[in-house]
Design a protein around this motif. Structure first.
Motif, PDB file in Angstrom:
ATOM      1  N   PRO A 109      28.515 -14.514 -53.517  1.00 12.37           N
ATOM      2  CA  PRO A 109      29.103 -13.309 -54.121  1.00 12.37           C
ATOM      3  C   PRO A 109      30.315 -12.777 -53.348  1.00 12.37           C
ATOM      4  O   PRO A 109      31.257 -12.241 -53.945  1.00 12.37           O
ATOM      5  CB  PRO A 109      27.964 -12.279 -54.096  1.00 12.37           C
ATOM      6  CG  PRO A 109      26.716 -13.064 -53.905  1.00 12.37           C
ATOM      7  CD  PRO A 109      27.104 -14.314 -53.178  1.00 12.37           C
ATOM      8  N   ASP A 112      33.199 -15.007 -54.225  1.00 12.01           N
ATOM      9  CA  ASP A 112      33.598 -14.699 -55.607  1.00 12.01           C
ATOM     10  C   ASP A 112      34.417 -13.418 -55.678  1.00 12.01           C
ATOM     11  O   ASP A 112      35.368 -13.321 -56.459  1.00 12.01           O
ATOM     12  CB  ASP A 112      32.360 -14.570 -56.512  1.00 12.01           C
ATOM     13  CG  ASP A 112      31.654 -15.910 -56.737  1.00 12.01           C
ATOM     14  OD1 ASP A 112      32.275 -16.973 -56.508  1.00 12.01           O
ATOM     15  OD2 ASP A 112      30.472 -15.887 -57.153  1.00 12.01           O
ATOM     16  N   ALA A 113      34.054 -12.426 -54.854  1.00 13.38           N
ATOM     17  CA  ALA A 113      34.756 -11.138 -54.851  1.00 13.38           C
ATOM     18  C   ALA A 113      36.077 -11.203 -54.082  1.00 13.38           C
ATOM     19  O   ALA A 113      36.890 -10.280 -54.164  1.00 13.38           O
ATOM     20  CB  ALA A 113      33.863 -10.062 -54.233  1.00 13.38           C
ATOM     21  N   ALA A 115      36.227 -11.204 -50.841  1.00 15.13           N
ATOM     22  CA  ALA A 115      36.059 -10.469 -49.583  1.00 15.13           C
ATOM     23  C   ALA A 115      36.199 -11.394 -48.385  1.00 15.13           C
ATOM     24  O   ALA A 115      36.661 -10.976 -47.320  1.00 15.13           O
ATOM     25  CB  ALA A 115      34.700  -9.781 -49.556  1.00 15.13           C
ATOM     26  N   ALA A 131      36.992  -5.275 -50.875  1.00 15.16           N
ATOM     27  CA  ALA A 131      36.417  -5.964 -52.033  1.00 15.16           C
ATOM     28  C   ALA A 131      34.913  -5.725 -52.158  1.00 15.16           C
ATOM     29  O   ALA A 131      34.308  -6.099 -53.164  1.00 15.16           O
ATOM     30  CB  ALA A 131      36.701  -7.463 -51.947  1.00 15.16           C
ATOM     31  N   VAL A 132      34.316  -5.128 -51.122  1.00 21.35           N
ATOM     32  CA  VAL A 132      32.891  -4.785 -51.187  1.00 21.35           C
ATOM     33  C   VAL A 132      32.745  -3.274 -51.027  1.00 21.35           C
ATOM     34  O   VAL A 132      33.592  -2.623 -50.412  1.00 21.35           O
ATOM     35  CB  VAL A 132      32.070  -5.520 -50.097  1.00 21.35           C
ATOM     36  CG1 VAL A 132      32.117  -7.019 -50.290  1.00 21.35           C
ATOM     37  CG2 VAL A 132      32.530  -5.149 -48.706  1.00 21.35           C
TER      38      VAL A 132
END
Length: 199
Positions: A109, A112-113, A115, A131-132
């Protein structure tokens, strides 16, 4: 005549010495094969939609494995004693299992983001903390630190398991390329200059 005999004996000794010379060069091709297998096991294989495929669910898998075995049987490397890099020791397998679990549960994840991304040095780098969510940023740092500890440990373990601790840097460099090669579409990685690129 005596000089000719001495020269022949010296020639034979030299030839025998040359035959038993042990090459300790870094086996780049073997390291690439080992890295490809290891990285594939950790990252898994995405299908076109991006979800993971189990290779043993594919009907063609058995055919591919059989074909590879036939090709390997009939087409041998010119070098009769092909060097292989050992990556199946208990220590290496334990690290790989941790990395695969972390990848699936936490890192996918984050990749994917956007980060995090693959560093040019074979480690994971925090690319964009924003990004998080703010509440997850401390966890982000911790996960990346755990992953990099395991990556450094596995590069060292592979070198030691193969009897050449001095190969650690070359193994890490080989793995760095393999992580980038296997990055999924949309994931970030650093090029040799440290600039971010997106697959």
């Amino acid at each position: 005549m005596k000089k000719v005999m001495i020269l022949l004996v010296l020639g034979c000794v030299f030839a025998l010495t040359a035959c038993v010379t042990i090459n300790v060069y870094f086996p780049a091709a073997a390291a690439e094969r080992a890295a490809e297998q290891f990285v594939g096991d950790v990252l898994g294989k995405p299908n076109e939609e991006g979800s993971l495929l189990d290779p043993f669910d594919l009907p063609a898998h058995a055919v591919l494995v059989a074909a590879a075995g036939v090709v390997d049987f009939f087409v041998r490397d010119a070098n009769a004693q092909q060097v292989e890099i050992e990556i199946n020791t208990p220590q290496i397998n334990a690290i790989k299992a941790r990395m695969a679990n972390r990848q699936k549960q936490q890192l996918d994840p984050l990749f994917d983001a956007g980060a995090i991304g693959f560093g040019a040095d074979g480690l994971v780098v925090v690319r964009d903390r924003a990004a998080v969510p703010l509440s997850e940023r401390r966890s982000l740092e911790s996960v990346v630190a755990d992953e990099n500890r395991d990556r450094e440990a596995v590069y060292r373990e592979i070198a030691v398991a193969n009897g050449h601790p001095e190969w650690e840097k070359e193994i890490q460099d080989t793995f760095a390329k393999e992580w980038v090669k296997n990055a999924r579409k949309g994931w970030y990685y650093q090029d040799a200059s440290g600039a971010w690129r997106q697959k």
